[in-house]
Design an enzyme around this catalytic site. Structure first.
Site, mmCIF file in Angstrom:
data_model
loop_
_atom_site.group_PDB
_atom_site.id
_atom_site.type_symbol
_atom_site.label_atom_id
_atom_site.label_comp_id
_atom_site.label_asym_id
_atom_site.label_seq_id
_atom_site.Cartn_x
_atom_site.Cartn_y
_atom_site.Cartn_z
ATOM 1 N N LYS A 73 105.929 73.753 153.217
ATOM 2 C CA LYS A 73 107.104 74.218 153.961
ATOM 3 C C LYS A 73 107.345 75.704 153.715
ATOM 4 O O LYS A 73 107.525 76.475 154.674
ATOM 5 C CB LYS A 73 108.311 73.389 153.510
ATOM 6 C CG LYS A 73 109.480 73.406 154.443
ATOM 7 C CD LYS A 73 110.475 72.306 154.039
ATOM 8 C CE LYS A 73 110.734 72.382 152.539
ATOM 9 N NZ LYS A 73 111.553 71.292 152.029
ATOM 10 N N THR A 75 105.181 77.847 152.528
ATOM 11 C CA THR A 75 104.005 78.546 153.045
ATOM 12 C C THR A 75 104.152 78.797 154.551
ATOM 13 O O THR A 75 103.866 79.900 155.042
ATOM 14 C CB THR A 75 102.749 77.689 152.760
ATOM 15 O OG1 THR A 75 102.684 77.429 151.359
ATOM 16 C CG2 THR A 75 101.488 78.392 153.204
ATOM 17 N N ARG A 96 114.818 80.396 148.719
ATOM 18 C CA ARG A 96 115.564 80.237 147.463
ATOM 19 C C ARG A 96 114.846 80.904 146.289
ATOM 20 O O ARG A 96 113.642 81.117 146.320
ATOM 21 C CB ARG A 96 115.726 78.749 147.153
ATOM 22 C CG ARG A 96 116.804 78.086 147.961
ATOM 23 C CD ARG A 96 116.789 76.588 147.754
ATOM 24 N NE ARG A 96 115.588 76.009 148.338
ATOM 25 C CZ ARG A 96 115.181 74.769 148.124
ATOM 26 N NH1 ARG A 96 115.857 73.972 147.327
ATOM 27 N NH2 ARG A 96 114.089 74.317 148.700
ATOM 28 N N LYS A 107 103.733 74.076 135.232
ATOM 29 C CA LYS A 107 103.446 75.481 135.545
ATOM 30 C C LYS A 107 104.379 76.000 136.635
ATOM 31 O O LYS A 107 104.762 75.260 137.532
ATOM 32 C CB LYS A 107 101.996 75.616 136.002
ATOM 33 C CG LYS A 107 101.030 75.484 134.836
ATOM 34 C CD LYS A 107 99.649 75.960 135.200
ATOM 35 C CE LYS A 107 98.763 75.926 133.950
ATOM 36 N NZ LYS A 107 97.577 76.765 134.079
ATOM 37 N N ALA A 275 118.726 70.548 145.527
ATOM 38 C CA ALA A 275 118.673 69.950 146.865
ATOM 39 C C ALA A 275 119.189 68.515 146.858
ATOM 40 O O ALA A 275 119.267 67.898 147.911
ATOM 41 C CB ALA A 275 117.252 70.001 147.402
ATOM 42 N N PHE A 303 113.541 69.681 150.463
ATOM 43 C CA PHE A 303 113.130 68.311 150.763
ATOM 44 C C PHE A 303 112.726 68.133 152.242
ATOM 45 O O PHE A 303 112.438 69.105 152.934
ATOM 46 C CB PHE A 303 114.235 67.314 150.388
ATOM 47 C CG PHE A 303 114.566 67.257 148.932
ATOM 48 C CD1 PHE A 303 113.702 67.746 147.959
ATOM 49 C CD2 PHE A 303 115.770 66.706 148.503
ATOM 50 C CE1 PHE A 303 114.018 67.665 146.599
ATOM 51 C CE2 PHE A 303 116.095 66.629 147.155
ATOM 52 C CZ PHE A 303 115.221 67.112 146.215
ATOM 53 N N PHE A 383 94.648 71.812 156.723
ATOM 54 C CA PHE A 383 93.893 71.660 155.484
ATOM 55 C C PHE A 383 92.424 71.534 155.835
ATOM 56 O O PHE A 383 92.071 71.025 156.905
ATOM 57 C CB PHE A 383 94.345 70.410 154.712
ATOM 58 C CG PHE A 383 95.527 70.651 153.814
ATOM 59 C CD1 PHE A 383 96.772 70.943 154.345
ATOM 60 C CD2 PHE A 383 95.404 70.593 152.427
ATOM 61 C CE1 PHE A 383 97.873 71.166 153.525
ATOM 62 C CE2 PHE A 383 96.494 70.816 151.593
ATOM 63 C CZ PHE A 383 97.730 71.106 152.146
ATOM 64 N N TRP A 411 97.753 79.681 155.701
ATOM 65 C CA TRP A 411 97.361 79.584 154.289
ATOM 66 C C TRP A 411 96.042 80.331 154.081
ATOM 67 O O TRP A 411 95.911 81.113 153.140
ATOM 68 C CB TRP A 411 97.211 78.097 153.889
ATOM 69 C CG TRP A 411 96.890 77.901 152.434
ATOM 70 C CD1 TRP A 411 97.774 77.810 151.398
ATOM 71 C CD2 TRP A 411 95.585 77.787 151.854
ATOM 72 N NE1 TRP A 411 97.108 77.645 150.217
ATOM 73 C CE2 TRP A 411 95.762 77.630 150.454
ATOM 74 C CE3 TRP A 411 94.283 77.802 152.364
ATOM 75 C CZ2 TRP A 411 94.696 77.491 149.567
ATOM 76 C CZ3 TRP A 411 93.215 77.662 151.485
ATOM 77 C CH2 TRP A 411 93.424 77.503 150.099
#
Lengths: 558, 558
Positions: A73, A75, A96, A107, A275, A303, A383, A411
């Site tokens: 989202k 991205t 945000r 990480k 959220a 979300f 993808f 991406w």
């Protein structure tokens, strides 16, 4: 082909001096407060001077229900923002800020991914411009003042058992979830039970993100309920006289932070409310400022669309008077296959049938967005393993619902990969087809508002709530809080309250476990399930591997 | 004549852009990280490149024992720095940062006073550049990791009753002094007693102020003791693997902050360790950086010379290899009269006799500074009511001890008022008379070091310590900590441990209540009296009156 990691791409990126990024939005050097050479806050005076300007178009990026396959989202938000700039629109994204604490457990993350990221990644995962520290300070000042008030005579007659204002820390620290404070005798006060939440769960965070200016901020802070008396009447922050000092602590944090995308386009990164128990969007002040400075503002909500977009529309847009022009629903072939019943291990195999089945999840979000009067486009975040047949099936599904599903490769390719999406967004926005309206009116009863969300957005048959909860809602209505919108806190993984029910379930019921009044933020939180407001660290925290290498660069944070 | 308040003067002051202030020290724009237009951090790369440069002269500003009459140590530091610039020397001042929390109890303070101040006052009393927030985060990350270590199996076999690492918050919050954490059942860990200190009391703060670079910082953090096992062996921060992540959190905080005086001369304001349980000086890295950039560096140490200067010499200078050239002892006629027995209410009356009597306090500090091999000049910080006879008596007293006492009017007149002092400081420094040496050698036993300070600096007859304390010191010597210097924590108001014994008492004894090992900071804290590491708020906290006015300016903070 070996892909570079997000952090490799981010750390190798050449950055434009932030003043040059600001200049793209017409912000002069004297109108910004630099934080280093790659971050800046926008001055209050400059923002105050924008009131009479027209506003640009507002694009919400939301998503299907998330799965472990990932959707992208943020991205897509970044890719679309860059692509809009690429096709000649002045566009700004609004997202945000990241919470510090969780980075030491798992990480830290990028803002976006691949060639659609916001930088500087490292700072954004550490102290950034100090906003969250300011929120922590303001929150804990109030807590200290509440206990101090009790210590010096308790003029407000606070019931020690009913202090609802806890403390916060921006750290995953399970040992602080539940504590007994004020131990050690007379000089330390009256012992009582309390605890700490993580800073992003603070009502102060929600308020900072909903306040339109410093006056509104101070008013909302004063409205917060910190405790109850024995007669159950609320004690407000303003009864403790803390809202002025809290506002002073937050005055810089209220100024939006400007950074840049990998393609040097402007990005406001500001605020980060939970959220679940909060509304999960970046700040109103960042969004409204961006709308005055850009032709297009691309923002996102936490979300999936059932939770994030609903709260964006019914809380943020309602309260800030925002009118979204387009909703982009991000979907991936992989996530839709999971929604159609495929296990994560089998995602690499083509499975058009499962994809078609999973599309029911997408279909419901499309219908929901339209029910708010907001036109929809689907962004298919590509993808590597996606097959042509799968993509075609997805596009056919959307088309049958009067919506275009556009394949995006931001991406891998940055803005170039999202040009089609950008053109479609512009076409929709400029056609003026949006007729945004919140889902329910202010004057509906609180319980009826919950039912409306449950039935119309979640497709549930019923809302289950015991008498105590219904009475509590009525009591708040009697106290004048009946006009507030609802902030649903339920699992993000399903339309139901069961995270395992993917796809488009119906006929379920929504059980309410608890309701909470956020009188300063201005919403009623409806909790349907376990909500964790203080995470813990895992057995092997990421922090153990974080450090500086010999070149004194940060390692292990990503 | 109506005087302006410090905050009026500070808020009316025209500020030079911080880049222009930096330019005075030869710091280019790319070598600094701006925080707004009036604050900047100096880049690590730039500091690393200074190693081979010669160092300027180091001037310590210290004082007689403080009294409620006020001495004006920081005011004199600023006035002297400005005056050195005025007479053509490139001078830089180095002072400590202010703690946020106490400002909400009592009013926040200026850095300096009158026309000898450092600005921006408001930011320096609020979040400034976020250093203290970074220290709070690093400290509390370690705390969370300790409890997390215990939660997941306690491989290090930490004795739950002997966790010595507490948590910190930069807030006056007495309710957190003593708590029971990890309540609420299995998922929240093992309940145990602990508490919070104020951030400035953190060993991390002391370490940040003593570390020479990031490597040294990480090493010292790793050396901190966080707990003990049942067999009393220490568990170190590095056993918990937290020092790398803590270093990352502190990497920006390690870079000195540059601001300016009212006369636009450079001032480093960096670090702020407690002056009782820590050493009470600004950071080593700020001082050493300033020495590479300026001909003269004027710095100060907390409290009176018996505590502040002794720790500056025996801890900071010893460890950082600094060689002070001049010590300026600040005295006022009023404070000396109080040391001579005059009540605060009677200070307005001329009283040469009481002044002469009180001068014994000054005399002892003069002798003490000389015993470190540092030449002395006395700065008489002028107050409106001082009479000529009193000033003359004070100057005569100093002269009889081979020291000049110079009347200074920098509070009223800025640098012009301290030109005489500056010229004297230059004369002393350039004569090369300083032969600095710490008071005691590293290889003296810990108890003998305490005795040396008590006898030679406090003029005590004896140090009183029970067997447990003496054994504890021996144990630390056996563990390899015998080489550490001593950090005395006693009242600042007297050479003795009784705050009411002003003047120059002798023949007293120094009772030790407790000793603590700060293995990372690298000193042994010797506590002689009540030490409060978490203040409380008063009945009517200053916070109640703090807020924004209609022009959105901060009111009530000063």
């Amino acid at each position: 082909m070996a892909y570079k990691s997000d952090s490799e791409i981010a750390s190798e990126a050449a950055k434009l001096p932030i003043r040059d990024v600001a200049a793209k939005l017409g912000i002069a050097v004297e109108d910004m407060l630099p934080y280093g050479h790659d971050k800046a806050k926008i001055s209050r005076q400059f923002i105050d001077g924008l009131t009479d300007r027209p506003s640009g178009k507002l694009v919400l990026v939301t998503a299907i229900n998330p799965t472990p396959a990932g959707e992208g989202k943020t991205t897509t938000t970044v890719g679309l923002g860059d692509a809009l700039n690429r096709i000649g629109k002045r566009a700004c994204i609004c997202i945000r800020e990241a919470s510090l604490g969780p980075n030491f457990g798992m990480k830290g993350g990028a803002a976006g991914g691949g060639y659609a990221q916001v930088i500087p990644m490292e700072d954004m995962n550490l102290h950034f411009t100090g906003d969250f520290h300011a929120i922590t300070s303001a929150h804990n000042l109030l807590a200290a003042m509440v206990d101090n008030h009790i210590y010096w005579g308790n003029e407000q007659q606070i019931d020690l058992r009913r202090v609802v204002w806890r403390r916060v820390v921006d750290m995953n620290d399970r040992a602080l979830r539940q504590i007994t404070c004020s131990l050690g005798g007379v000089t330390n006060g009256f012992p009582r039970e309390t605890g700490f939440d993580i800073t992003v769960a603070s009502e102060v965070m929600a308020i900072l993100c909903l306040a339109t200016d410093l006056d509104d901020l101070g008013r909302r802070l004063g409205d917060m309920i910190v405790a109850y008396r024995r007669d159950r009447t609320p004690v407000y922050c303003r009864d403790i006289k803390a809202e002025g000092a809290m506002t002073v602590l937050l005055k810089d944090a209220m100024q939006p932070n400007l950074v840049q995308t990998l393609e040097h386009n402007p990005a406001f990164v500001h605020g980060g409310p939970f959220a679940n128990i909060a509304h999960g969007c970046n700040s109103v002040i960042a969004t409204t400022t961006a709308l005055k400075l850009a032709d297009y503002v691309v923002t996102e909500a936490g979300f999936g669309a059932d939770l994030g977009a609903e709260k964006f529309f019914d809380i943020k847009c309602r309260k800030a008077g925002l009118k979204p022009d387009v909703a982009v629903i991000v979907a991936t072939v992989r996530a839709l296959k999971m929604n159609g019943g495929v296990a994560k291990a089998d995602l690499a195999d083509e499975n058009v049938e499962a994809l078609r089945k999973g599309c029911a999840n997408l279909g419901r979000h499309i219908a929901n967005m339209k029910s708010f009067g907001v036109p929809v486009v689907v962004a298919v975040n590509h993808f590597a393993g996606d097959t042509e047949a799968e993509i075609q099936a997805l596009q056919d599904y959307a088309k049958a619902r009067g919506v275009e599903a556009i394949l995006c490769r931001h991406w891998a390719d940055g803005s170039e990969g999202a040009v089609d999406l950008a053109q479609k967004v512009v076409q929709i926005a400029e056609s003026g087809g949006a007729e945004f309206a919140p889902l329910y009116p202010d004057d509906l009863s609180l319980f009826a508002k919950i039912e409306t969300i449950a039935k119309r957005i979640y497709y549930a048959d019923a809302v289950l709530a015991d008498t105590a909860i219904r009475n509590q809602l009525k009591e708040w209505e009697d106290q004048g809080y009946g006009h507030l919108p609802i902030c649903m806190a339920k699992t993000q993984y399903s339309f139901t309250t069961d995270p395992d029910r993917r796809g488009a379930p119906e006929g379920h019921s929504v059980p309410i476990r608890e309701v909470r009044l956020a009188a300063g933020a201005g919403f009623v939180v409806v909790i349907c399930g376990e909500i964790m407001t203080m995470p813990g660290l895992p057995r092997q925290p990421a922090a153990e591997a974080i450090g500086l290498n010999v070149a004194r660069e940060v390692v292990g944070l990503f």
